[in-house]
Design an enzyme around this catalytic site. Structure first.
Site, PDB file in Angstrom:
ATOM      1  N   TYR A 175     -20.185  41.052  43.119  1.00  0.00           N
ATOM      2  CA  TYR A 175     -19.667  40.859  44.476  1.00  0.00           C
ATOM      3  C   TYR A 175     -20.600  39.976  45.305  1.00  0.00           C
ATOM      4  O   TYR A 175     -20.166  38.990  45.907  1.00  0.00           O
ATOM      5  CB  TYR A 175     -19.490  42.208  45.169  1.00  0.00           C
ATOM      6  CG  TYR A 175     -19.148  42.094  46.633  1.00  0.00           C
ATOM      7  CD1 TYR A 175     -17.846  41.818  47.033  1.00  0.00           C
ATOM      8  CD2 TYR A 175     -20.121  42.253  47.622  1.00  0.00           C
ATOM      9  CE1 TYR A 175     -17.517  41.700  48.379  1.00  0.00           C
ATOM     10  CE2 TYR A 175     -19.810  42.138  48.958  1.00  0.00           C
ATOM     11  CZ  TYR A 175     -18.510  41.859  49.333  1.00  0.00           C
ATOM     12  OH  TYR A 175     -18.200  41.728  50.671  1.00  0.00           O
ATOM     13  N   LYS A 181     -20.123  36.115  47.078  1.00  0.00           N
ATOM     14  CA  LYS A 181     -20.296  35.854  48.506  1.00  0.00           C
ATOM     15  C   LYS A 181     -21.399  34.816  48.748  1.00  0.00           C
ATOM     16  O   LYS A 181     -21.311  34.011  49.691  1.00  0.00           O
ATOM     17  CB  LYS A 181     -20.609  37.156  49.244  1.00  0.00           C
ATOM     18  CG  LYS A 181     -19.433  38.137  49.267  1.00  0.00           C
ATOM     19  CD  LYS A 181     -18.214  37.517  49.922  1.00  0.00           C
ATOM     20  CE  LYS A 181     -17.070  38.501  50.087  1.00  0.00           C
ATOM     21  NZ  LYS A 181     -15.902  37.909  50.766  1.00  0.00           N
TER      22      LYS A 181
END
Length: 272
Positions: A151, A155
Site C-alpha cells: 500500500y 502511494k
C-alpha cells in the site's frame, strides 16, 4: 452543462463526502465505484438536494484492462470533465509470503495504475477546461511500514507521479493537487485485505482521526482556487508532521525497524 467533476471511490468515506461538498458548490458529478446501488442512492440524493446533474457509473478500477472502455462510456454521456478526483484506493496488510498475488496486483492497479490511465484518458477534457487533477495519496507514502509496504509503495509512487505531472501539465493549464491525509473516520481499515498472521497482531490506527467531511472541504477549497497548484495536508497535527517526515526519513526508518522487531518477532514465521 456546468462544471463537471468525476470522483472515484464515491460510494463511501471521503469520496462520498467529496461528492456532497462539490455538489453544494454546484458541480455536476460523475460518481464511480463498484457499488452501483450505493452510487444510485447518492446520485439521487445530490440531484434532489442540490439540483445538479449526477451520473452513477459502476466500474472496478482495479481492472485496468477495461479502463479505456470505461472512459469511453463516461465521454458518451456528452460531458466534459473539468475536475478528476482519483480517490479510490485499498490496502493489503500482512507478511509478503502470506499475500495473495492477485490481491497484490489489484492494489497496485487500483492505487497507482488507474489514476495514471484516467488522467491520460481525460487529458484533452482537462486541458480544454483548464481543469485540475486531484490525487488522494497518504502521509503513509513517506513511511516504510512493514506488512503494509504494498500500500505505502503505491502511494509513494502516486506522490512521485503527482509531482511530475504538476510540472508536465502546467503548460496545458492543468493543475495537479496531491492530498496527504492521515487517519480518517472511514471504512478503509475494515476493507483492507489482512493476512492470517497480521490479523492476530492488528491494532487500531494511532494519531488524530480526521472527519472526512472536513477533509472534503479542504480539498474542495483548493480545487476552487485557480491559483492553487500544490499539496494539501488536512489537519494541523498532520501538517506539522509532514514538514518533518521527509527530512527525518532515515531516522523514521531506523525506529520503525526497532519497533517492528521488538513487537512482532515472536509471531513472524517465514518458514514453510
Amino acid at each position: 452543462m456546468g462544471r463537471v467533476a468525476l470522483v472515484t471511490g464515491a460510494s463511501s468515506g471521503l469520496g462520498k463526502e467529496l461528492a456532497r461538498e462539490l455538489a453544494s458548490r454546484r458541480y455536476d458529478l460523475v460518481l464511480v465505484s463498484r457499488r452501483r446501488d450505493a452510487l444510485e442512492d447518492l446520485a439521487e440524493e445530490l440531484r434532489a438536494g442540490y439540483g445538479i446533474d449526477a451520473w452513477a457509473v459502476d466500474y472496478d478500477l482495479s481492472n485496468v484492462g477495461g479502463i479505456n472502455e470505461f472512459i469511453s462510456k463516461v465521454k458518451g454521456l456528452g460531458i466534459t470533465i473539468k475536475v478528476l478526483i482519483n480517490n479510490a484506493g485499498a490496502g493489503v496488510y500482512g507478511p509478503l509470503n502470506e499475500l495473495n498475488e492477485e490481491g497484490i496486483i489489484r492494489i497496485i492497479n487500483l492505487n497507482y495504475i488507474a489514476p495514471i490511465l484516467l488522467t491520460k484518458g481525460f487529458l484533452n477534457d482537462l486541458a480544454r477546461e483548464r481543469g485540475c487533477v486531484v490525487n488522494v495519496i497518504s502521509l503513509a507514502a513517506h513511511i516504510p511500514i512493514p506488512w503494509f509496504g504494498i500500500y505505502t509503495s503505491t502511494k509513494a509512487a502516486l506522490a512521485n507521479i503527482t509531482d511530475s505531472l504538476r510540472i508536465e501539465l502546467k503548460p496545458l493549464g492543468i493543475r495537479v493537487i496531491g492530498v496527504y491525509p492521515g487517519y480518517m473516520k472511514t471504512n478503509f481499515h475494515d476493507n483492507t485485505i489482512v493476512s492470517p498472521t497480521a490479523s492476530k497482531a492488528r491494532e487500531n490506527p494511532m494519531g488524530p482521526v480526521l472527519d472526512p467531511a472536513y477533509v472534503a472541504r479542504e480539498i474542495a477549497n483548493k480545487v476552487d482556487n485557480p491559483n492553487f497548484n500544490g499539496d494539501v495536508v488536512p489537519g494541523t497535527a498532520y501538517r506539522i508532521a509532514s514538514v518533518f517526515v521527509r527530512p527525518l526519513y532515515p531516522l523514521i526508518r531506523y525506529y520503525v525497524g526497532r519497533w517492528f522487531s521488538r513487537k512482532y518477532r515472536d509471531i513472524i514465521n517465514y518458514g514453510e
